[in-house]
Each structure stands twice: as C-alpha cells, then as structure tokens.
Design a protein around this motif. Structure first.
Motif, PDB file in Angstrom:
ATOM      1  N   MET A 183       0.831  -1.208   0.000  1.00 48.09           N
ATOM      2  CA  MET A 183       0.000   0.000   0.000  1.00 48.09           C
ATOM      3  C   MET A 183       0.862   1.252   0.000  1.00 48.09           C
ATOM      4  SD  MET A 183      -2.977  -1.262  -0.139  1.00 48.09           S
ATOM      5  CE  MET A 183      -4.170  -0.012   0.316  1.00 48.09           C
ATOM      6  N   ALA A 184       2.165   1.071  -0.247  1.00 47.78           N
ATOM      7  CA  ALA A 184       3.075   2.207  -0.105  1.00 47.78           C
ATOM      8  C   ALA A 184       3.018   3.158  -1.298  1.00 47.78           C
ATOM      9  CB  ALA A 184       4.501   1.703   0.086  1.00 47.78           C
ATOM     10  N   MET A 185       2.605   2.657  -2.487  1.00 50.28           N
ATOM     11  CA  MET A 185       2.784   3.471  -3.700  1.00 50.28           C
ATOM     12  C   MET A 185       1.958   4.733  -3.684  1.00 50.28           C
ATOM     13  SD  MET A 185       2.508   0.060  -4.547  1.00 50.28           S
ATOM     14  CE  MET A 185       1.241  -0.219  -5.762  1.00 50.28           C
ATOM     15  N   THR A 186       0.702   4.650  -3.216  1.00 53.24           N
ATOM     16  CA  THR A 186      -0.161   5.821  -3.296  1.00 53.24           C
ATOM     17  C   THR A 186       0.288   6.908  -2.337  1.00 53.24           C
ATOM     18  OG1 THR A 186      -1.587   4.626  -1.787  1.00 53.24           O
ATOM     19  CG2 THR A 186      -2.226   4.666  -4.105  1.00 53.24           C
ATOM     20  N   THR A 187       0.665   6.495  -1.113  1.00 47.32           N
ATOM     21  CA  THR A 187       1.010   7.518  -0.125  1.00 47.32           C
ATOM     22  C   THR A 187       2.455   7.982  -0.261  1.00 47.32           C
ATOM     23  OG1 THR A 187       1.509   5.755   1.436  1.00 47.32           O
ATOM     24  CG2 THR A 187      -0.665   6.756   1.589  1.00 47.32           C
ATOM     25  N   PHE A 188       3.323   7.140  -0.791  1.00 51.71           N
ATOM     26  CA  PHE A 188       4.745   7.434  -0.775  1.00 51.71           C
ATOM     27  C   PHE A 188       5.322   7.041  -2.135  1.00 51.71           C
ATOM     28  CE2 PHE A 188       8.497   7.146   2.446  1.00 51.71           C
ATOM     29  CZ  PHE A 188       9.237   7.980   1.648  1.00 51.71           C
ATOM     30  N   PRO A 189       5.158   7.912  -3.178  1.00 53.82           N
ATOM     31  CA  PRO A 189       5.570   7.541  -4.539  1.00 53.82           C
ATOM     32  C   PRO A 189       7.059   7.191  -4.627  1.00 53.82           C
ATOM     33  CG  PRO A 189       4.414   9.657  -4.526  1.00 53.82           C
ATOM     34  CD  PRO A 189       4.620   9.272  -3.104  1.00 53.82           C
ATOM     35  N   GLU A 190       7.864   7.754  -3.732  1.00 57.50           N
ATOM     36  CA  GLU A 190       9.309   7.496  -3.784  1.00 57.50           C
ATOM     37  C   GLU A 190       9.642   6.060  -3.387  1.00 57.50           C
ATOM     38  OE1 GLU A 190       7.921  10.138  -2.489  1.00 57.50           O
ATOM     39  OE2 GLU A 190       8.721  11.800  -3.656  1.00 57.50           O
ATOM     40  N   PRO A 204      20.797  16.404  15.317  1.00 55.79           N
ATOM     41  CA  PRO A 204      20.461  16.567  16.734  1.00 55.79           C
ATOM     42  C   PRO A 204      18.962  16.783  16.956  1.00 55.79           C
ATOM     43  CG  PRO A 204      21.514  18.556  15.886  1.00 55.79           C
ATOM     44  CD  PRO A 204      21.607  17.519  14.799  1.00 55.79           C
ATOM     45  N   ARG A 205      18.280  17.305  15.928  1.00 56.09           N
ATOM     46  CA  ARG A 205      16.841  17.550  16.059  1.00 56.09           C
ATOM     47  C   ARG A 205      16.082  16.690  15.066  1.00 56.09           C
ATOM     48  NH1 ARG A 205      19.183  22.433  17.038  1.00 56.09           N
ATOM     49  NH2 ARG A 205      19.412  22.858  14.824  1.00 56.09           N
ATOM     50  N   VAL A 206      15.039  16.048  15.562  1.00 57.03           N
ATOM     51  CA  VAL A 206      14.249  15.159  14.706  1.00 57.03           C
ATOM     52  C   VAL A 206      12.809  15.659  14.668  1.00 57.03           C
ATOM     53  CG1 VAL A 206      13.494  12.789  14.332  1.00 57.03           C
ATOM     54  CG2 VAL A 206      15.724  13.222  15.364  1.00 57.03           C
ATOM     55  N   PRO A 207      12.280  15.921  13.468  1.00 54.05           N
ATOM     56  CA  PRO A 207      10.913  16.434  13.391  1.00 54.05           C
ATOM     57  C   PRO A 207       9.881  15.316  13.533  1.00 54.05           C
ATOM     58  CG  PRO A 207      11.816  16.185  11.192  1.00 54.05           C
ATOM     59  CD  PRO A 207      12.895  15.746  12.139  1.00 54.05           C
ATOM     60  N   THR A 208       8.802  15.598  14.240  1.00 52.37           N
ATOM     61  CA  THR A 208       7.671  14.675  14.259  1.00 52.37           C
ATOM     62  C   THR A 208       6.426  15.486  13.915  1.00 52.37           C
ATOM     63  OG1 THR A 208       7.196  15.059  16.595  1.00 52.37           O
ATOM     64  CG2 THR A 208       8.715  13.258  16.078  1.00 52.37           C
ATOM     65  N   VAL A 209       5.356  14.795  13.554  1.00 51.00           N
ATOM     66  CA  VAL A 209       4.112  15.488  13.247  1.00 51.00           C
ATOM     67  C   VAL A 209       3.336  15.634  14.551  1.00 51.00           C
ATOM     68  CG1 VAL A 209       1.991  15.466  11.889  1.00 51.00           C
ATOM     69  CG2 VAL A 209       4.094  14.538  10.914  1.00 51.00           C
ATOM     70  N   MET A 210       3.003  16.840  14.914  1.00 53.12           N
ATOM     71  CA  MET A 210       2.344  17.128  16.188  1.00 53.12           C
ATOM     72  C   MET A 210       1.062  16.304  16.340  1.00 53.12           C
ATOM     73  SD  MET A 210       1.523  20.955  17.554  1.00 53.12           S
ATOM     74  CE  MET A 210       3.168  21.632  17.630  1.00 53.12           C
ATOM     75  N   GLY A 211       0.931  15.662  17.496  1.00 52.05           N
ATOM     76  CA  GLY A 211      -0.278  14.886  17.776  1.00 52.05           C
ATOM     77  C   GLY A 211      -0.230  13.461  17.263  1.00 52.05           C
ATOM     78  N   ASP A 257       2.272   9.844  17.109  1.00 54.47           N
ATOM     79  CA  ASP A 257       3.459   9.192  17.665  1.00 54.47           C
ATOM     80  C   ASP A 257       3.436   7.709  17.279  1.00 54.47           C
ATOM     81  OD1 ASP A 257       5.798   8.888  19.001  1.00 54.47           O
ATOM     82  OD2 ASP A 257       4.923   8.925  21.010  1.00 54.47           O
ATOM     83  N   PRO A 258       3.769   7.416  16.005  1.00 58.60           N
ATOM     84  CA  PRO A 258       3.621   6.032  15.525  1.00 58.60           C
ATOM     85  C   PRO A 258       4.646   5.089  16.136  1.00 58.60           C
ATOM     86  CG  PRO A 258       4.803   7.339  13.924  1.00 58.60           C
ATOM     87  CD  PRO A 258       4.366   8.292  14.985  1.00 58.60           C
ATOM     88  N   LEU A 259       4.306   3.823  16.102  1.00 57.38           N
ATOM     89  CA  LEU A 259       5.268   2.809  16.537  1.00 57.38           C
ATOM     90  C   LEU A 259       6.307   2.623  15.436  1.00 57.38           C
ATOM     91  CD1 LEU A 259       3.011   0.019  18.090  1.00 57.38           C
ATOM     92  CD2 LEU A 259       4.228   1.863  19.244  1.00 57.38           C
ATOM     93  N   TYR A 260       7.547   2.454  15.839  1.00 63.55           N
ATOM     94  CA  TYR A 260       8.619   2.156  14.897  1.00 63.55           C
ATOM     95  C   TYR A 260       9.192   0.798  15.241  1.00 63.55           C
ATOM     96  CZ  TYR A 260       9.006   6.294  12.041  1.00 63.55           C
ATOM     97  OH  TYR A 260       8.768   7.263  11.107  1.00 63.55           O
ATOM     98  N   VAL A 276       5.770  11.824   4.974  1.00 56.76           N
ATOM     99  CA  VAL A 276       4.957  12.308   6.095  1.00 56.76           C
ATOM    100  C   VAL A 276       4.095  11.199   6.680  1.00 56.76           C
ATOM    101  CG1 VAL A 276       3.214  13.977   6.797  1.00 56.76           C
ATOM    102  CG2 VAL A 276       4.942  14.631   5.145  1.00 56.76           C
ATOM    103  N   SER A 277       3.496  10.374   5.796  1.00 54.44           N
ATOM    104  CA  SER A 277       2.634   9.309   6.309  1.00 54.44           C
ATOM    105  C   SER A 277       3.429   8.316   7.158  1.00 54.44           C
ATOM    106  CB  SER A 277       1.922   8.592   5.163  1.00 54.44           C
ATOM    107  OG  SER A 277       2.876   7.965   4.337  1.00 54.44           O
ATOM    108  N   HIS A 278       4.724   8.174   6.869  1.00 62.80           N
ATOM    109  CA  HIS A 278       5.545   7.253   7.649  1.00 62.80           C
ATOM    110  C   HIS A 278       6.021   7.875   8.962  1.00 62.80           C
ATOM    111  CE1 HIS A 278       6.251   3.873   4.711  1.00 62.80           C
ATOM    112  NE2 HIS A 278       5.466   4.702   4.063  1.00 62.80           N
ATOM    113  N   VAL A 279       5.788   9.180   9.120  1.00 63.10           N
ATOM    114  CA  VAL A 279       6.107   9.823  10.395  1.00 63.10           C
ATOM    115  C   VAL A 279       4.829   9.931  11.237  1.00 63.10           C
ATOM    116  CG1 VAL A 279       7.217  11.837  11.460  1.00 63.10           C
ATOM    117  CG2 VAL A 279       7.928  11.102   9.204  1.00 63.10           C
ATOM    118  N   LYS A 280       3.670   9.666  10.588  1.00 65.42           N
ATOM    119  CA  LYS A 280       2.396   9.732  11.318  1.00 65.42           C
ATOM    120  C   LYS A 280       1.876   8.347  11.711  1.00 65.42           C
ATOM    121  CE  LYS A 280      -0.956  12.358   9.681  1.00 65.42           C
ATOM    122  NZ  LYS A 280      -1.839  12.804   8.580  1.00 65.42           N
TER     123      LYS A 280
END
Lengths: 304, 283
Positions: free
Chosen positions: A132-139, A186-193, A195-198, A268-272
């Motif tokens: 299901m990766a192609m639609t959300t993450f073309p790369e 040193p700084r890692v961005p996350t999408v506010m609100g 916190d996905p499992l990795y 972005v979807s992989h950070v959410k």
C-alpha cells in the motif's frame, strides 16, 4: 558454499560478507563503490550489476547462492529514473544471471515499508497483504515493484529457490539505513499529535537472518522483524535526540530547513503512522531469532 | 513518569497482566504512563461525576481472550470509556479492555496518539483478531456509528448489528460477554446530528444537545454484564447461520437493556439478584 553479494560495499553488505565468511562460505562481491579494506578472502569486483562485467562475474564464479542487496532508496538516489534503473533493471539482471548461470538460491533483501503507512492499515502485517506504499509514498514505488518483481522469480524460475526478505528498519552502531538517516541530526521532526510505533532491529540480527535464510534455502516471501516496536518519541529520546513536533501543515515546509532532515513529501505518512510486521513465518522457516532487544538497538545507535 | 496520575491508579496499572517492556510499553504500543494518566481522569468521572453502577462484573473472565459486546448509548463514546473504566476499576486483577476505534480517530492529531497508547486500535478486523489471539479483551459495539447517532427519543433502542464481530469471535474461539449500557442517552441527549459538520471534520456526524456541545450531564449510569456466550464454528459459516448467532447476542443485550431501563424507571432501588438470560435454540 560460493556466495555472491551484490551491493557488498554498503554498510550492510560488508557486515553480511564478514558474517558469511566466518560461517565458512566463499564470498564474491559486486559493487560500483569500492571497499578498500575488504578482507583478503572476499573476491571483490567493481562493476555495475546491469553491465556486462557483472555478468562475467556470474559466468566465471558460478555462485551457488546470490544475495541481492544492490537496491537504493530516495535517500541516496534522488532522481526517480536512477532509482528505477538500479532497483528494477538491476534486479532483473541479477535474477536473469542467477537463472542463466545455475545459481540454486537467490535472496532479495527488501524492506518492510513495502506495506506502507496509513491511518487504516493494520499493525503486524503478514506476507499475504498487498503493498500500500505506492499511493502515499511515490518514492517507494520502485522498491515495491522490485520486491514484487523478485517474487515473480518464484514461478518464473522454479528450479531455483527464491527468498524475498522484507526487513524492518535497522538500527545499530553503523548508523546506516533509512531510520538512522532520519535520526542523524540533533533535532528530529515529528508530526504534532502523532506518535507512531517504529519497528527496528539490530544490524547484527539482520545479517544473522540473511545467514539463516541462506542456510534454510526456503523459497518464499518473508517478513523479518526483531524486537517489539516502540513509539517514535521514545526512539528519539533514547537516541539522545531532540524531538521537534511540527504541525502537519508546516511539516513539509520545515523539512530540510532549521537543521531538520530532508524527506520527500510522501514520507509524512511514515512519520504519522506505523509500519509493523509479523515475522512468525520466517522464524518458523529458519529457527532464526533476534538477540538484541529494542533498548539495546537504540543505545547501540546512540553510543556508536 | 507518573504525571497527573494518582498513586492508586498507578498501582493498578502495574497490576495489569500485559507484557510491558522496560519502558512500560506492550507490543501494540499500549503505554503504562498514558494508561495511568487517562485512568486517573477517567476514574474521577466514573466515581464522582457520573454515578456508575456495575452488575455482573463476575461474568467477565479474569484472563484469556474475550469479546465484550454491547449497545451504544450516548452521542459520543462515553459508554465505551465507562466500560473500559469498569473492567479496570472493578476487576481483580484489573483488566485492560481494548476498544475498536472509529476510523476517523486515527486521522486526528492527538486522538491518534492517545487512542493508540491506550490500546484502542482502529477498528479493523485484523486488529480484533490479533488482539484476541494475544488473549486480550476487546470491546465491540456492533451498532457502530449507527448506534452513537441515536437521538434522545431512541436512546434505549438497539439498532442494526454488523456481523463481523461474530465471525471474528468464532474464528478466534473467543467467548462473547454481552453487556447493556444504560443512561448514556440521559447524559448526552442528542437532538440533532449534523452530517455537514461531520463531513468537514472527517467524523461520521457531529451530535448536538440542547446546550449545543455534546458535553455529558452528571447522571447515574449502569452497566450490566451478562453471562459469557460461546459460539462454536470457524467464522466461515454462511451468512444465515452467522445472523442467527448475531441475533441471539442482540436479543440478550436487548433483554439486559430492557431490564436496566425498567430498573432505572423504578429509581434503581432494587439490587438485582440475577440478570435476564435469553435462551437460544441450541443452548
């Protein structure tokens, strides 16, 4: 056994070569990149897997098993055409040569991001689920295509064992791989609100799994994951990084600025949302089990 | 660590029989810290804001896979929250009930994070099956958003049940504990559901009360747990057979609900000695 590793000069390729050497295999390697301090016992060929010199390696060495890990991500090859050429053209060449020169086993080293991250995608994906990766993450679509193409060797070349391994992220002292590059600064961005499992595993567990797959020679498609997943916020904390929560509307703008890593839009979807896989089938097929837990992986990454 | 969490709740969280790692996280991402914070707030609502009474909690198994199946009552998932609170606060040892969250919740910031850390995964069949196979307790409202959308006048009705829960329970060989939730309609009396606002926010609808927002009134609510029901089979049976089983569960819930509504009308004065039980053809 004579084992050929494509993409041997990458951090994982090198580790796999050393592990398989110590297991008593004879190792041949193909890569465009050099490996200057390669162990003397590794027979190294500087070649592009899509070109004739690479075919010559197959012809003269006649490897019994081939481990194909010469695939690239958007992190190293930014141009889409390059990724398609390497990931699809290269994979086609490797499987064709395997077939033509009588390899008995070919292992494709793939990725768990195949399943994609979305709000309605289940945790603990099994191998029968569609990509299901192609639609959300073309790369990622070239890697998904390469994975499926590798799997097609199961029916195209029935005389050969084909094993497609979909690995969770790796994390450890080499600080290489997709997740490690995301955590590099040193700084890692996350999408506010969010916190996905990795889900990640230690590099040594990755090469041990490749060795186990080589040993078992079981054909099929397998997810490979180590310890339980943990929230991204915890990974960032234990890795000693600072978490920068960014509202989603500003997220793509902030990437690549303010010392934050550069990521394609689709990331972005992989950070959410999480990509979490179930590796029961692989464990059953090989007796492999992980030796590093999630905390050891994160600490190995931090203190490397 | 235990920010905004009371000592009593924190100790109960420690007693949950789940495989937590060194950081208090289970393999599904359930977090002890988040549970403690949430349950501390929820316990205040459960004990002080609402007057919650629970009957038949002994019907909920202490361990092992089980599916709690009940009616929706109230415009938002108040019923779910109080059921989740009841198994945590009333059972010894406490048990984590894991709801099947509406799809839109995982799209909303903050809601996505909290529902996941509290164990309320998106309501996918794959999630329910995996949780049951891990011997968890799953809460299902087979009415879905049709159920929460009930208006005040329909508050004690039971609308159409989906049948997915039955197939999953049969496939996982999980007993079903039917329950009735009474009083949600009095707490949040819905007079109108706005589908337009729902479309704008991504939710199925947004409920309105006489005081506009769906903020609950401090009323008394009751939860009645019936005896576990076991359905033999594989979950691959024909629709007809599945619907018979679904209907039996639905009738059992309706009987518990009617009993609770009747008791509520009489002022909740009598403590019931036994709860009603519907007999199926094969039981």
């Amino acid at each position: 056994m004579k084992v050929l590793i494509t993409g041997i000069s990458g951090p994982l390729g090198r580790m796999a070569a050393q592990k398989l050497l110590s297991d008593g295999h004879k190792i041949y390697g193909i890569d465009r990149r050099p490996w200057p301090d390669a162990p003397g016992k590794v027979k190294m060929y500087r070649a592009d897997i899509r070109k004739r010199p690479a075919e010559d390696v197959f012809r003269t060495c006649k490897p019994e098993a081939v481990i194909h890990m010469a695939t690239v991500t958007h992190l190293t090859a930014r141009r889409t055409e390059d990724r398609y050429r390497i990931n699809l053209g290269g994979t086609q060449a490797v499987f064709d040569h395997c077939h033509k020169y009588g390899a008995k086993h070919c292992i494709f080293v793939g990725r768990h991001t195949y399943y994609g991250a979305a709000p309605d995608s289940p945790m603990y994906h099994t191998e029968n689920e569609p990509p299901m990766a192609m639609t959300t993450f073309p790369e990622l679509s070239d890697l998904v295509a390469a994975d499926l193409y590798a799997g097609s060797a199961l029916w195209r070349f029935p005389e050969m064992s084909t094993t497609v391994l979909r690995f969770a992220y790796r994390l450890g002292p080499t600080r290489s791989g997709t997740l490690a590059s995301f955590l590099r600064g040193p700084r890692v961005p996350t999408v506010m609100g969010f916190d996905p499992l990795y889900q990640f595993m230690h590099e040594e567990d990755v090469v041990a799994a490749i060795a186990a797959a080589l040993e078992a020679r079981t054909p099929g498609v397998f997810n490979v994951a180590g310890p339980q997943p943990v929230p991204l916020s915890l990974v960032i904390k234990v890795a000693g990084r600072q978490r920068i929560p960014v509202p989603e509307t500003l997220f793509t703008f902030a990437l690549g600025r303010f010392g934050l890593p550069r990521l394609p839009r689709g990331a972005v979807s992989h950070v959410k949302y999480p990509v979490v896989i179930d590796s029961q089938a692989f464990r059953k097929a090989t007796d492999w089990t992980h030796h590093y837990d999630e905390v050891q992986c994160m600490e190995a990454f931090r203190w490397a | 660590m235990k920010l905004f969490a009371s000592q009593r709740i924190w100790e109960r969280v420690q007693r949950l029989e789940l495989p937590f790692n060194r950081y208090g996280l289970d393999p599904f991402g359930v977090s002890q810290e988040h549970l403690a914070t949430f349950y501390t707030a929820l316990a205040w609502f459960y004990e002080h804001y609402f007057d919650t009474s629970v009957f038949g909690i002994e019907n909920v198994p202490e361990r092992g896979r089980v599916m709690l199946v009940g009616n929706h009552s109230g415009g938002v998932a108040l019923d779910g929250a109080l059921v989740v609170a009841s198994t945590f606060l009333e059972m010894e040892p406490p048990r984590l009930a894991q709801g099947m969250a509406e799809y839109f919740l995982n799209r909303w910031p903050v809601f996505s994070q909290w529902t996941n850390r509290l164990g309320h995964l998106t309501g996918l069949p794959e999630h329910a099956l995996r949780l049951l196979e891990a011997d968890r307790m799953v809460v299902v409202f087979p009415e879905g958003s049709r159920g929460t959308a009930k208006l005040y006048k329909d508050r004690n009705s039971v609308v159409r049940f989906g049948s997915g829960f039955m197939r999953l329970a049969m496939q996982a060989r999980a007993p079903i504990v039917p329950f009735a939730f009474v009083g949600g309609g009095e707490a949040i009396p819905t007079i109108h559901n706005s589908e337009l606002l729902g479309k704008l926010t991504g939710a199925p609808y947004v409920p309105f009360t006489p005081w506009i927002l769906p903020l609950p009134r401090p009323v008394d609510v009751q939860v009645y747990y019936g005896e576990p029901m076991v359905f033999e089979g594989t979950g691959n049976e024909a629709d007809e057979e599945i619907h018979e089983n679904v209907d039996l569960v639905k009738r059992q819930i309706k009987a518990l609900l009617d009993f609770g509504v009747e008791r509520r009308r009489a002022g909740n004065l009598i403590v019931p000695e036994s709860l009603p039980r519907v007999k199926g053809d094969d039981q």
